[in-house]
Design a protein around this motif. Structure first.
Motif, PDB file in Angstrom:
ATOM      1  N   VAL A 165     -21.831  15.766   2.870  1.00  0.00           N
ATOM      2  CA  VAL A 165     -21.449  14.495   3.106  1.00  0.00           C
ATOM      3  C   VAL A 165     -21.184  12.985   2.202  1.00  0.00           C
ATOM      4  O   VAL A 165     -19.956  12.562   1.664  1.00  0.00           O
ATOM      5  CB  VAL A 165     -21.894  13.557   4.440  1.00  0.00           C
ATOM      6  N   GLU A 166     -22.073  13.163   1.533  1.00  0.00           N
ATOM      7  CA  GLU A 166     -22.057  12.031   0.035  1.00  0.00           C
ATOM      8  C   GLU A 166     -21.452  12.435  -0.882  1.00  0.00           C
ATOM      9  O   GLU A 166     -20.832  11.736  -2.135  1.00  0.00           O
ATOM     10  CB  GLU A 166     -23.555  12.551   0.016  1.00  0.00           C
ATOM     11  N   LEU A 167     -20.614  13.449  -0.921  1.00  0.00           N
ATOM     12  CA  LEU A 167     -19.601  14.224  -2.206  1.00  0.00           C
ATOM     13  C   LEU A 167     -18.067  12.983  -1.405  1.00  0.00           C
ATOM     14  O   LEU A 167     -17.368  13.658  -2.527  1.00  0.00           O
ATOM     15  CB  LEU A 167     -19.637  15.307  -2.485  1.00  0.00           C
ATOM     16  N   LYS A 168     -17.894  12.969  -0.422  1.00  0.00           N
ATOM     17  CA  LYS A 168     -16.579  12.267   0.012  1.00  0.00           C
ATOM     18  C   LYS A 168     -16.313  12.690  -0.418  1.00  0.00           C
ATOM     19  O   LYS A 168     -14.362  12.890  -0.687  1.00  0.00           O
ATOM     20  CB  LYS A 168     -16.734  10.666  -1.071  1.00  0.00           C
ATOM     21  N   GLY A 169     -15.495  14.108   0.543  1.00  0.00           N
ATOM     22  CA  GLY A 169     -14.831  15.339   0.218  1.00  0.00           C
ATOM     23  C   GLY A 169     -14.211  15.909  -0.715  1.00  0.00           C
ATOM     24  O   GLY A 169     -13.479  16.466  -1.528  1.00  0.00           O
ATOM     25  N   GLU A 170     -15.047  15.145  -2.178  1.00  0.00           N
ATOM     26  CA  GLU A 170     -15.105  16.369  -4.001  1.00  0.00           C
ATOM     27  C   GLU A 170     -15.338  17.485  -3.459  1.00  0.00           C
ATOM     28  O   GLU A 170     -16.433  17.880  -2.930  1.00  0.00           O
ATOM     29  CB  GLU A 170     -15.637  15.133  -4.465  1.00  0.00           C
ATOM     30  N   GLY A 171     -14.590  18.676  -4.393  1.00  0.00           N
ATOM     31  CA  GLY A 171     -14.790  19.636  -4.396  1.00  0.00           C
ATOM     32  C   GLY A 171     -14.194  20.670  -2.862  1.00  0.00           C
ATOM     33  O   GLY A 171     -14.735  21.616  -2.314  1.00  0.00           O
ATOM     34  N   PHE A 172     -13.768  20.412  -1.309  1.00  0.00           N
ATOM     35  CA  PHE A 172     -13.321  20.689  -0.865  1.00  0.00           C
ATOM     36  C   PHE A 172     -12.351  20.390  -0.040  1.00  0.00           C
ATOM     37  O   PHE A 172     -11.392  19.962  -1.027  1.00  0.00           O
ATOM     38  CB  PHE A 172     -13.779  20.468   1.388  1.00  0.00           C
ATOM     39  N   THR A 173     -11.192  21.686  -0.024  1.00  0.00           N
ATOM     40  CA  THR A 173      -9.141  21.278   0.551  1.00  0.00           C
ATOM     41  C   THR A 173      -9.488  22.005   1.850  1.00  0.00           C
ATOM     42  O   THR A 173      -9.107  23.094   1.464  1.00  0.00           O
ATOM     43  CB  THR A 173      -9.031  21.463  -1.082  1.00  0.00           C
TER      44      THR A 173
END
Length: 163
Positions: free
Chosen positions: A88-96
């Motif tokens: 959750v800490e990645l704020k959406g980065e790395g996910f599509t």
């Protein structure tokens, strides 16, 4: 021949949503999952970045951070696919995301693409718990696979039998 007047028990087979190494939930390095606070289930350490629908159902949750996907099947089983730990800490980065909340999905349909290299470098862990969030006190029996490796869409991770 006797007729079963009580009807057939519902049976749901949850296929692996991602390929990788099967990990018992008790071995996930996060007590929320290892102590089954979120529900009964299993985990996979992904070897590729494609998350697919484990059954026919509906997307009931997809947070802005895209680190998790909540699904429900026709029998009311609620499944959470939580991609990695503390992601959750990645704020959406790395996910599509390939779907949104409210979408109907078919088994095998792409749900999410992961930048696995980015997640391995930036997440606490990429182990992906797959839990039945409404399994407590449901009266349903959950049988977990004994397989050590999972193939997305092929390996049956768990079978839910019940009311």
């Amino acid at each position: 021949m006797l007729k079963n007047i009580f009807g057939k028990k519902q049976r749901t087979m949850l296929h692996a949503p991602v390929s990788g190494k099967v990990v018992p939930l008790e071995e996930v390095p996060d007590p929320v999952f290892s102590e089954k606070m979120m529900g009964e289930g299993i985990a996979i350490t992904p070897t590729d970045g494609n998350i697919i629908a484990p059954f026919d159902g509906e997307i009931v949750q997809l947070p802005e951070t895209k680190h998790a996907i909540g699904l429900m099947d026709k029998d009311g089983n609620e499944v959470l696919i939580h991609i990695g730990l503390d992601t959750v800490e990645l704020k959406g980065e790395g996910f599509t995301a390939k779907v949104k909340a409210g979408d109907a999905v078919s088994a095998g349909q792409p749900l999410m693409e992961l930048d696995l290299e980015y997640l391995q470098e930036n997440a606490k862990s990429i182990v992906t718990p797959i839990v039945i969030t409404n399994s407590a006190n449901s009266g349903k029996e959950i049988q977990l696979t004994e397989e050590k490796e999972a193939s997305a869409g092929v390996t049956v991770l768990l079978t839910i039998t019940g009311k």
